[in-house]
Design a protein around this motif. Structure first.
Motif, short mmCIF file in Angstrom:
data_model
loop_
_atom_site.label_atom_id
_atom_site.label_comp_id
_atom_site.label_asym_id
_atom_site.label_seq_id
_atom_site.Cartn_x
_atom_site.Cartn_y
_atom_site.Cartn_z
N ARG A 228 80.11 47.99 52.25
CA ARG A 228 79.18 47.77 53.37
C ARG A 228 79.95 47.51 54.66
O ARG A 228 79.57 47.99 55.72
CB ARG A 228 78.26 46.59 53.06
N TYR A 229 81.03 46.74 54.56
CA TYR A 229 81.85 46.44 55.73
C TYR A 229 82.40 47.73 56.34
O TYR A 229 82.51 47.85 57.56
CB TYR A 229 83.00 45.52 55.31
N ARG A 230 82.69 48.69 55.48
CA ARG A 230 83.24 49.97 55.93
C ARG A 230 82.16 51.00 56.23
O ARG A 230 82.46 52.15 56.55
CB ARG A 230 84.18 50.51 54.86
N ASN A 231 80.91 50.60 56.07
CA ASN A 231 79.77 51.51 56.29
C ASN A 231 79.80 52.74 55.39
O ASN A 231 79.43 53.84 55.80
CB ASN A 231 79.70 51.95 57.76
N GLU A 232 80.26 52.53 54.15
CA GLU A 232 80.28 53.62 53.18
C GLU A 232 78.91 53.67 52.47
O GLU A 232 78.45 52.67 51.93
CB GLU A 232 81.38 53.40 52.14
N PRO A 233 78.26 54.84 52.46
CA PRO A 233 76.92 54.96 51.89
C PRO A 233 76.93 55.12 50.36
O PRO A 233 76.41 56.09 49.81
CB PRO A 233 76.36 56.22 52.56
N VAL A 234 77.53 54.18 49.68
CA VAL A 234 77.61 54.22 48.21
C VAL A 234 76.72 53.13 47.63
O VAL A 234 76.87 51.95 47.99
CB VAL A 234 79.06 54.02 47.72
N ARG A 235 75.81 53.51 46.76
CA ARG A 235 74.95 52.53 46.10
C ARG A 235 75.70 51.89 44.94
O ARG A 235 76.35 52.59 44.16
CB ARG A 235 73.69 53.22 45.59
N VAL A 236 75.63 50.57 44.83
CA VAL A 236 76.34 49.85 43.78
C VAL A 236 75.33 49.24 42.82
O VAL A 236 74.42 48.51 43.24
CB VAL A 236 77.25 48.75 44.38
N MET A 237 75.48 49.54 41.52
CA MET A 237 74.50 49.11 40.52
C MET A 237 75.18 48.66 39.24
O MET A 237 76.23 49.19 38.86
CB MET A 237 73.56 50.28 40.14
N HIS A 238 74.55 47.70 38.57
CA HIS A 238 74.94 47.40 37.19
C HIS A 238 74.42 48.53 36.32
O HIS A 238 73.36 49.12 36.60
CB HIS A 238 74.32 46.07 36.77
N LEU A 239 75.14 48.86 35.25
CA LEU A 239 74.72 49.96 34.39
C LEU A 239 73.33 49.73 33.80
O LEU A 239 72.56 50.68 33.61
CB LEU A 239 75.73 50.18 33.27
N ALA A 240 72.97 48.49 33.52
CA ALA A 240 71.63 48.19 33.01
C ALA A 240 70.56 48.61 34.01
O ALA A 240 69.50 49.14 33.63
CB ALA A 240 71.50 46.70 32.70
N GLU A 241 70.83 48.40 35.30
CA GLU A 241 69.88 48.82 36.33
C GLU A 241 69.73 50.33 36.36
O GLU A 241 68.62 50.87 36.47
CB GLU A 241 70.36 48.35 37.71
N LEU A 242 70.85 51.04 36.28
CA LEU A 242 70.81 52.50 36.28
C LEU A 242 70.00 53.03 35.11
O LEU A 242 69.12 53.90 35.28
CB LEU A 242 72.24 53.06 36.25
N LEU A 243 70.25 52.50 33.93
CA LEU A 243 69.55 52.98 32.73
C LEU A 243 68.06 52.68 32.82
O LEU A 243 67.22 53.54 32.50
CB LEU A 243 70.14 52.32 31.48
N TYR A 244 67.71 51.48 33.30
CA TYR A 244 66.30 51.14 33.37
C TYR A 244 65.59 51.96 34.44
O TYR A 244 64.46 52.42 34.23
CB TYR A 244 66.12 49.64 33.65
N GLU A 245 66.25 52.16 35.59
CA GLU A 245 65.66 52.99 36.63
C GLU A 245 65.42 54.40 36.13
O GLU A 245 64.44 55.06 36.48
CB GLU A 245 66.56 53.02 37.86
N GLY A 246 66.31 54.85 35.24
CA GLY A 246 66.20 56.22 34.71
C GLY A 246 65.10 56.42 33.68
O GLY A 246 64.71 57.55 33.41
N VAL A 247 64.58 55.33 33.14
CA VAL A 247 63.52 55.47 32.12
C VAL A 247 62.16 55.02 32.63
O VAL A 247 61.16 55.16 31.93
CB VAL A 247 63.84 54.68 30.82
N LYS A 248 62.09 54.45 33.83
CA LYS A 248 60.82 53.94 34.35
C LYS A 248 59.83 55.07 34.58
O LYS A 248 60.20 56.18 34.97
CB LYS A 248 61.05 53.18 35.66
#
Length: 240
Positions: free
Chosen positions: A220-240
């Protein structure tokens, strides 16, 4: 099975969505998760700083909180790893030593539990994004969590995985290390961000919110547009 959630300080206070994702994913497999409210810090900051007396106090609370369950799961390889140090704290206390060993044997990092205990590698998720992965030090080196997250990500539909250069290098957080040696820590996380940028990934995932918080702050300090997630969040978002 009686499963309890060890949420850890950071996930409880700053990233509660990680715990929610874990619980909701496990519910899809018929696993009801309990949450002992008496749980507290694992004691790692005190332990690493040499305050073992204080670490024993928090360790006893954790041991008692999870005494009456079959499994303990956590979103942090670091805090789960600290539980593996508990027997060392109680080498001169036979009763607590045995209890510490019992807790150690039934404590799992989240992906360990999914893959090793439940036998799940495909949660049926879809996540059409370019993803890279940071293997946190304690999870990968102390617990040996290496294949489990890769197995889970390999079954996510649409996910394009990009290996992270020098992935096993520390992100520079290290708890009290980031405070005591802030200049070195800052240089390490900056180098980690450079490698993430090289991948051109849209998303960075990991298994420990302490490391991910550190990296996300630098991105964020470098203004890099990379989303940071825990793997559990990614998996749950993918099945919702």
């Amino acid at each position: 099975m009686k499963v309890s959630l060890f949420i850890t300080c950071l996930s409880d206070a700053i990233y509660p969505r990680v715990g929610e994702a874990m619980v909701r994913l496990l519910a899809r497999y018929g696993v009801t998760v309990e949450f002992p409210t008496v749980q507290t810090c694992c004691g790692q900051p005190a332990f690493n700083s040499g305050y073992w007396k204080e670490a024993r106090t928090t360790a006893k609370t954790i041991i008692e909180a999870f005494e009456d369950c079959d499994f303990v799961i956590s979103p942090s390889g670091s805090c789960t790893g600290m539980i593996h140090h508990y027997p060392k704290l109680f080498e001169d206390d036979k009763i607590m030593y045995e209890k510490a060993l019992k807790l150690q044997s039934k404590s799992y990092e989240f992906t360990q539990f999914l893959v090793q205990v439940l036998g799940v590698t495909d949660v049926g998720a879809s996540f059409p994004h370019k993803v890279t992965y940071h293997p946190s030090c304690h999870g990968s080196r102390l617990l040996g969590v290496k294949d489990e997250p890769m197995a889970l990500m390999s079954h996510v539909k649409g996910l394009e995985f990009v290996p992270l250069p020098f992935a096993e290098d520390c992100c520079g957080f290290g708890g009290t290390f980031a405070v005591k040696m802030s200049d070195i820590s800052a240089a390490m996380v900056s180098e980690k961000s450079d490698h993430i940028k090289e991948t051109e990934a849209e998303v960075l995932v990991g298994l420990d919110m302490a490391c991910l918080m550190n990296i996300a702050g630098n991105l964020r300090y470098r203004n890099e547009p990379v989303r940071v997630m825990h793997l559990a969040e990614l998996l749950y978002e993918g099945v919702k």
